[in-house]
Design a protein around this motif. Structure first.
Motif, PDB file in Angstrom:
ATOM      1  N   ALA A 237       0.836  -1.201   0.000  1.00 51.74           N
ATOM      2  CA  ALA A 237       0.000   0.000   0.000  1.00 51.74           C
ATOM      3  C   ALA A 237       0.866   1.244   0.000  1.00 51.74           C
ATOM      4  CB  ALA A 237      -0.926   0.011   1.210  1.00 51.74           C
ATOM      5  N   SER A 238       0.311   2.340  -0.523  1.00 52.92           N
ATOM      6  CA  SER A 238       0.961   3.645  -0.472  1.00 52.92           C
ATOM      7  C   SER A 238       0.111   4.591   0.372  1.00 52.92           C
ATOM      8  CB  SER A 238       1.125   4.237  -1.878  1.00 52.92           C
ATOM      9  OG  SER A 238       2.032   3.504  -2.655  1.00 52.92           O
ATOM     10  N   ILE A 239       0.793   5.508   1.042  1.00 52.99           N
ATOM     11  CA  ILE A 239       0.106   6.506   1.859  1.00 52.99           C
ATOM     12  C   ILE A 239       0.563   7.889   1.426  1.00 52.99           C
ATOM     13  CG2 ILE A 239      -0.361   7.344   4.194  1.00 52.99           C
ATOM     14  CD1 ILE A 239      -1.301   4.497   3.818  1.00 52.99           C
ATOM     15  N   LEU A 240      -0.386   8.754   1.081  1.00 54.42           N
ATOM     16  CA  LEU A 240      -0.100  10.174   0.910  1.00 54.42           C
ATOM     17  C   LEU A 240      -0.594  10.844   2.186  1.00 54.42           C
ATOM     18  CD1 LEU A 240       0.749  12.732  -0.527  1.00 54.42           C
ATOM     19  CD2 LEU A 240      -1.442  12.723  -1.755  1.00 54.42           C
ATOM     20  N   GLY A 241       0.342  11.112   3.096  1.00 53.45           N
ATOM     21  CA  GLY A 241      -0.040  11.608   4.406  1.00 53.45           C
ATOM     22  C   GLY A 241       0.485  12.997   4.688  1.00 53.45           C
ATOM     23  N   CYS A 242      -0.046  13.586   5.727  1.00 58.37           N
ATOM     24  CA  CYS A 242       0.435  14.877   6.185  1.00 58.37           C
ATOM     25  C   CYS A 242       1.784  14.691   6.877  1.00 58.37           C
ATOM     26  CB  CYS A 242      -0.571  15.498   7.153  1.00 58.37           C
ATOM     27  SG  CYS A 242      -0.119  17.166   7.707  1.00 58.37           S
ATOM     28  N   ALA A 243       2.613  15.731   6.816  1.00 57.68           N
ATOM     29  CA  ALA A 243       3.925  15.671   7.455  1.00 57.68           C
ATOM     30  C   ALA A 243       3.842  15.796   8.975  1.00 57.68           C
ATOM     31  CB  ALA A 243       4.818  16.773   6.889  1.00 57.68           C
ATOM     32  N   ASP A 244       2.667  15.982   9.503  1.00 61.11           N
ATOM     33  CA  ASP A 244       2.473  16.129  10.957  1.00 61.11           C
ATOM     34  C   ASP A 244       3.168  14.999  11.707  1.00 61.11           C
ATOM     35  OD1 ASP A 244       1.083  15.892  13.634  1.00 61.11           O
ATOM     36  OD2 ASP A 244       0.022  17.636  12.847  1.00 61.11           O
ATOM     37  N   SER A 245       3.981  15.366  12.695  1.00 58.17           N
ATOM     38  CA  SER A 245       4.787  14.383  13.427  1.00 58.17           C
ATOM     39  C   SER A 245       3.960  13.405  14.243  1.00 58.17           C
ATOM     40  CB  SER A 245       5.760  15.108  14.365  1.00 58.17           C
ATOM     41  OG  SER A 245       5.049  15.878  15.327  1.00 58.17           O
ATOM     42  N   ARG A 246       2.684  13.704  14.423  1.00 53.19           N
ATOM     43  CA  ARG A 246       1.821  12.839  15.242  1.00 53.19           C
ATOM     44  C   ARG A 246       1.138  11.738  14.444  1.00 53.19           C
ATOM     45  NH1 ARG A 246      -1.631  17.813  17.380  1.00 53.19           N
ATOM     46  NH2 ARG A 246      -1.351  18.292  15.148  1.00 53.19           N
ATOM     47  N   VAL A 247       1.419  11.679  13.130  1.00 50.93           N
ATOM     48  CA  VAL A 247       0.711  10.702  12.294  1.00 50.93           C
ATOM     49  C   VAL A 247       1.712   9.864  11.479  1.00 50.93           C
ATOM     50  CG1 VAL A 247      -1.281  10.379  10.791  1.00 50.93           C
ATOM     51  CG2 VAL A 247      -1.054  12.512  12.071  1.00 50.93           C
ATOM     52  N   PRO A 248       2.554   9.068  12.140  1.00 48.89           N
ATOM     53  CA  PRO A 248       3.496   8.208  11.419  1.00 48.89           C
ATOM     54  C   PRO A 248       2.788   6.965  10.866  1.00 48.89           C
ATOM     55  CG  PRO A 248       3.753   7.887  13.782  1.00 48.89           C
ATOM     56  CD  PRO A 248       2.712   8.964  13.607  1.00 48.89           C
ATOM     57  N   ALA A 249       2.753   6.843   9.562  1.00 49.48           N
ATOM     58  CA  ALA A 249       1.916   5.828   8.917  1.00 49.48           C
ATOM     59  C   ALA A 249       2.233   4.407   9.363  1.00 49.48           C
ATOM     60  CB  ALA A 249       2.040   5.953   7.395  1.00 49.48           C
ATOM     61  N   GLU A 250       3.528   4.052   9.386  1.00 48.46           N
ATOM     62  CA  GLU A 250       3.860   2.667   9.735  1.00 48.46           C
ATOM     63  C   GLU A 250       3.365   2.296  11.135  1.00 48.46           C
ATOM     64  OE1 GLU A 250       6.682   3.707   6.465  1.00 48.46           O
ATOM     65  OE2 GLU A 250       5.931   4.720   8.257  1.00 48.46           O
ATOM     66  N   ILE A 251       3.396   3.241  12.044  1.00 53.11           N
ATOM     67  CA  ILE A 251       2.962   2.950  13.414  1.00 53.11           C
ATOM     68  C   ILE A 251       1.440   2.855  13.494  1.00 53.11           C
ATOM     69  CG2 ILE A 251       2.863   3.836  15.778  1.00 53.11           C
ATOM     70  CD1 ILE A 251       5.649   4.984  15.361  1.00 53.11           C
ATOM     71  N   VAL A 252       0.734   3.820  12.938  1.00 51.23           N
ATOM     72  CA  VAL A 252      -0.726   3.847  13.102  1.00 51.23           C
ATOM     73  C   VAL A 252      -1.412   2.733  12.317  1.00 51.23           C
ATOM     74  CG1 VAL A 252      -0.677   6.319  13.567  1.00 51.23           C
ATOM     75  CG2 VAL A 252      -1.189   5.512  11.264  1.00 51.23           C
ATOM     76  N   PHE A 253      -0.712   2.155  11.332  1.00 49.26           N
ATOM     77  CA  PHE A 253      -1.278   1.015  10.601  1.00 49.26           C
ATOM     78  C   PHE A 253      -0.613  -0.303  11.002  1.00 49.26           C
ATOM     79  CE2 PHE A 253      -2.402   4.485   7.581  1.00 49.26           C
ATOM     80  CZ  PHE A 253      -3.779   4.273   7.577  1.00 49.26           C
ATOM     81  N   ASP A 254       0.217  -0.280  12.026  1.00 50.54           N
ATOM     82  CA  ASP A 254       0.889  -1.482  12.528  1.00 50.54           C
ATOM     83  C   ASP A 254       1.617  -2.234  11.417  1.00 50.54           C
ATOM     84  OD1 ASP A 254       1.754  -3.380  14.367  1.00 50.54           O
ATOM     85  OD2 ASP A 254      -0.027  -4.630  14.141  1.00 50.54           O
ATOM     86  N   GLN A 255       2.456  -1.504  10.694  1.00 50.50           N
ATOM     87  CA  GLN A 255       3.254  -2.098   9.631  1.00 50.50           C
ATOM     88  C   GLN A 255       4.728  -1.854   9.924  1.00 50.50           C
ATOM     89  OE1 GLN A 255       1.628  -3.966   7.460  1.00 50.50           O
ATOM     90  NE2 GLN A 255      -0.342  -3.281   8.291  1.00 50.50           N
ATOM     91  N   GLY A 256       5.584  -2.431   9.083  1.00 50.14           N
ATOM     92  CA  GLY A 256       7.009  -2.310   9.335  1.00 50.14           C
ATOM     93  C   GLY A 256       7.804  -2.000   8.088  1.00 50.14           C
ATOM     94  N   LEU A 257       9.074  -2.340   8.130  1.00 46.94           N
ATOM     95  CA  LEU A 257       9.978  -2.076   7.020  1.00 46.94           C
ATOM     96  C   LEU A 257       9.492  -2.759   5.739  1.00 46.94           C
ATOM     97  CD1 LEU A 257      13.243  -2.704   9.030  1.00 46.94           C
ATOM     98  CD2 LEU A 257      12.563  -0.498   8.093  1.00 46.94           C
ATOM     99  N   GLY A 258       9.406  -1.989   4.662  1.00 40.62           N
ATOM    100  CA  GLY A 258       9.052  -2.556   3.376  1.00 40.62           C
ATOM    101  C   GLY A 258       7.579  -2.777   3.126  1.00 40.62           C
ATOM    102  N   ASP A 259       6.715  -2.435   4.085  1.00 38.67           N
ATOM    103  CA  ASP A 259       5.280  -2.695   3.932  1.00 38.67           C
ATOM    104  C   ASP A 259       4.544  -1.561   3.227  1.00 38.67           C
ATOM    105  OD1 ASP A 259       5.544  -5.121   5.248  1.00 38.67           O
ATOM    106  OD2 ASP A 259       5.146  -4.237   7.209  1.00 38.67           O
ATOM    107  N   LEU A 260       4.952  -0.316   3.505  1.00 42.14           N
ATOM    108  CA  LEU A 260       4.228   0.838   2.988  1.00 42.14           C
ATOM    109  C   LEU A 260       5.163   1.751   2.199  1.00 42.14           C
ATOM    110  CD1 LEU A 260       2.135   1.885   6.138  1.00 42.14           C
ATOM    111  CD2 LEU A 260       1.471   0.318   4.284  1.00 42.14           C
TER     112      LEU A 260
END
Length: 236
Positions: A89-112
């Protein structure tokens, strides 16, 4: 023998905890490696956009429920993906430091495959990056991830002069504000969600992405992140 008998009665989760202290780091490392391979296999089994989106939502639920389980954050995974990447999956997210995609979607290296920019706006550079993520790397879903109380959207609503290149971000957000005018409810939340939908439209204007959508190889969706709860809700 007593220790081994006790270990046999433990769950896999407890076994990992016990491994480093009682039965030795080598054995625990072996178990962990197997789990990493199982996690990587699960990702490889994601074959279509619906499965990819569900994997994101399931991961976010684990994050919200405080049950994160991704094994793709450890060193052996780092070595595995160094050889190549196949994000699901790809994420187009805000640069806001409170919204790290890998953490909030419980993913890791190479997943997103993650692109982050203030206001989660689809600039030509972001669109080109996401084209690459889907066409070349094989990401099956793109989520435009906005969030509660977005500072960039707030600044656009205020309309005050801004220095440097910040104004280019606000110009990209302005169409979302115009689209949200007259909607009932919270003005800022409406603007944040409308901005997400406008950026989705911008992505869909890409011939590369639109062809992938027509071929059922890609889906583009909107997500709204609640800063207070960590929950991602789909925006339509």
């Amino acid at each position: 023998m007593v220790i081994i008998d006790k270990v046999k009665s433990l769950s896999r989760r407890n076994l990992l905890v016990l491994g480093t202290g009682v039965i030795g780091g080598g054995f625990a490392a072996s178990i962990t490696t197997k789990l990493v391979k199982a996690e990587a296999t699960r990702k490889a089994n994601i074959t279509n956009p619906a499965e990819a989106l569900q994997a994101l939502l399931d991961g976010n639920k684990r994050f919200v429920d405080k049950k994160r389980r991704s094994r793709n954050e450890i060193y052996s995974r780092l070595q595995e993906v160094a050889k190549g990447q196949e994000p699901f999956a790809s994420i187009l997210g805000c640069a806001d430091s409170r919204v790290p995609a890998e953490i909030v979607f419980d993913q890791g290296l190479g997943d997103l495959f993650v692109c982050r920019v203030a206001g989660n706006v689809a600039t030509p550079e972001e669109i080109g990056s996401l084209e690459y993520g889907s066409l070349v790397l094989g990401a099956k879903v793109i989520m435009v991830l906005g969030h509660e109380r977005c500072g960039a959207v707030t600044a656009t609503l205020k309309g005050d002069p801004v220095p440097g290149q910040i104004g280019s971000l606000l110009e990209a957000i302005q169409p979302g504000l115009e689209k949200s005018q007259g909607q009932p409810g919270d003005k800022l939340e409406n603007a944040c969600k409308s901005n997400i939908l406008v950026q989705i439209d911008n992505l869909k204007s890409s011939p590369v992405l639109s062809e992938l959508i027509k071929a059922n190889k890609l889906r583009i969706v909107g997500g709204y992140y609640d800063l207070d709860t960590g929950k991602v809700s789909l925006v339509s």
